[in-house]
Scaffold this motif. Sequence first.
Motif, short mmCIF file in Angstrom:
data_model
loop_
_atom_site.label_atom_id
_atom_site.label_comp_id
_atom_site.label_asym_id
_atom_site.label_seq_id
_atom_site.Cartn_x
_atom_site.Cartn_y
_atom_site.Cartn_z
N TYR A 82 0.85 -1.18 0.00
CA TYR A 82 0.00 0.00 0.00
C TYR A 82 0.89 1.24 0.00
O TYR A 82 2.02 1.20 0.49
CB TYR A 82 -0.91 0.02 1.23
CG TYR A 82 -1.97 -1.04 1.20
CD1 TYR A 82 -2.95 -1.04 0.22
CD2 TYR A 82 -1.99 -2.06 2.14
CE1 TYR A 82 -3.93 -2.02 0.18
CE2 TYR A 82 -2.96 -3.05 2.12
CZ TYR A 82 -3.92 -3.02 1.13
OH TYR A 82 -4.88 -4.00 1.09
N ALA A 83 0.39 2.34 -0.52
CA ALA A 83 1.13 3.60 -0.62
C ALA A 83 1.07 4.34 0.72
O ALA A 83 0.35 5.31 0.87
CB ALA A 83 0.57 4.46 -1.74
N THR A 84 1.82 3.85 1.67
CA THR A 84 1.88 4.49 2.98
C THR A 84 3.32 4.83 3.31
O THR A 84 4.25 4.18 2.83
CB THR A 84 1.31 3.58 4.08
OG1 THR A 84 2.06 2.37 4.13
CG2 THR A 84 -0.15 3.25 3.83
N GLY A 85 3.51 5.86 4.13
CA GLY A 85 4.85 6.26 4.51
C GLY A 85 5.72 6.53 3.29
O GLY A 85 5.28 7.15 2.33
N SER A 86 6.93 6.03 3.32
CA SER A 86 7.87 6.27 2.22
C SER A 86 7.89 5.12 1.21
O SER A 86 8.75 5.10 0.33
CB SER A 86 9.27 6.47 2.79
OG SER A 86 9.67 5.29 3.47
N ILE A 87 6.95 4.20 1.31
CA ILE A 87 6.92 3.06 0.40
C ILE A 87 6.90 3.47 -1.07
O ILE A 87 7.65 2.90 -1.87
CB ILE A 87 5.74 2.12 0.73
CG1 ILE A 87 5.90 1.51 2.11
CG2 ILE A 87 5.57 1.05 -0.32
CD1 ILE A 87 7.01 0.50 2.23
N PRO A 88 6.09 4.45 -1.49
CA PRO A 88 6.09 4.82 -2.91
C PRO A 88 7.48 5.24 -3.42
O PRO A 88 7.89 4.85 -4.50
CB PRO A 88 5.09 5.97 -3.00
CG PRO A 88 4.15 5.73 -1.86
CD PRO A 88 5.03 5.19 -0.75
N GLU A 89 8.21 6.02 -2.62
CA GLU A 89 9.55 6.44 -3.02
C GLU A 89 10.52 5.26 -3.00
O GLU A 89 11.40 5.17 -3.86
CB GLU A 89 10.08 7.55 -2.08
CG GLU A 89 9.31 8.84 -2.18
CD GLU A 89 8.05 8.88 -1.32
OE1 GLU A 89 7.28 9.84 -1.47
OE2 GLU A 89 7.81 7.95 -0.51
N LEU A 90 10.37 4.39 -2.05
CA LEU A 90 11.24 3.23 -1.93
C LEU A 90 11.08 2.29 -3.12
O LEU A 90 12.05 1.91 -3.77
CB LEU A 90 10.92 2.48 -0.63
CG LEU A 90 11.58 1.12 -0.44
CD1 LEU A 90 13.07 1.26 -0.28
CD2 LEU A 90 10.98 0.42 0.77
N VAL A 91 9.86 1.94 -3.45
CA VAL A 91 9.59 0.96 -4.51
C VAL A 91 9.68 1.59 -5.90
O VAL A 91 10.17 0.96 -6.84
CB VAL A 91 8.20 0.31 -4.29
CG1 VAL A 91 7.84 -0.62 -5.43
CG2 VAL A 91 8.16 -0.43 -2.96
#
Length: 158
Positions: A82-91
């Motif tokens: 899911y797009a939470t925290g810094s996950i979008p930037e990480l992935v």
Amino acid sequence: MRARDAFAALVLLAAGSGKDEAAIRLAAAEAGVEDTFRLLGWRDDVADLYCAADIFVFASHREGLPIAPIEAMASGLPVVSYATGSIPELVGDDGGAVVPYGANYWKLEPPDTEALADAALKVLDKSEDYRKSARIRAEENFSLEKMTARYKKVLTED
């Protein structure tokens, strides 16, 4: 379950332990997936699990910069989350797939699990491409050398 229909050999491995184990086992039984779901408990060999897996599903909804997805990507596993925290930037766009939570997690509303399952199917369908990109992203952004240099820069700035 679309994922189960699309990938007959699909097995979900979940490592870790805690107070919710019984509830998780019950939920798996109620969903009819107890035959393809393995709650492994606490493991010291997580790196071996990464090597045996095809994707890493990270369904948390309250993370800042979690280490587990970074470890998975460094092992060449694409992340589905899911797009939470810094996950979008990480992935990013090429290290796996990130989908909106699809509900208000502050009100404890259930997430959009269909979107997460669809993303998993998309990644599984092109897993070799995502695997290579995930590993490269992890190495370029989170290698020991990169992280040491970044910490040193922060600590020595005026």
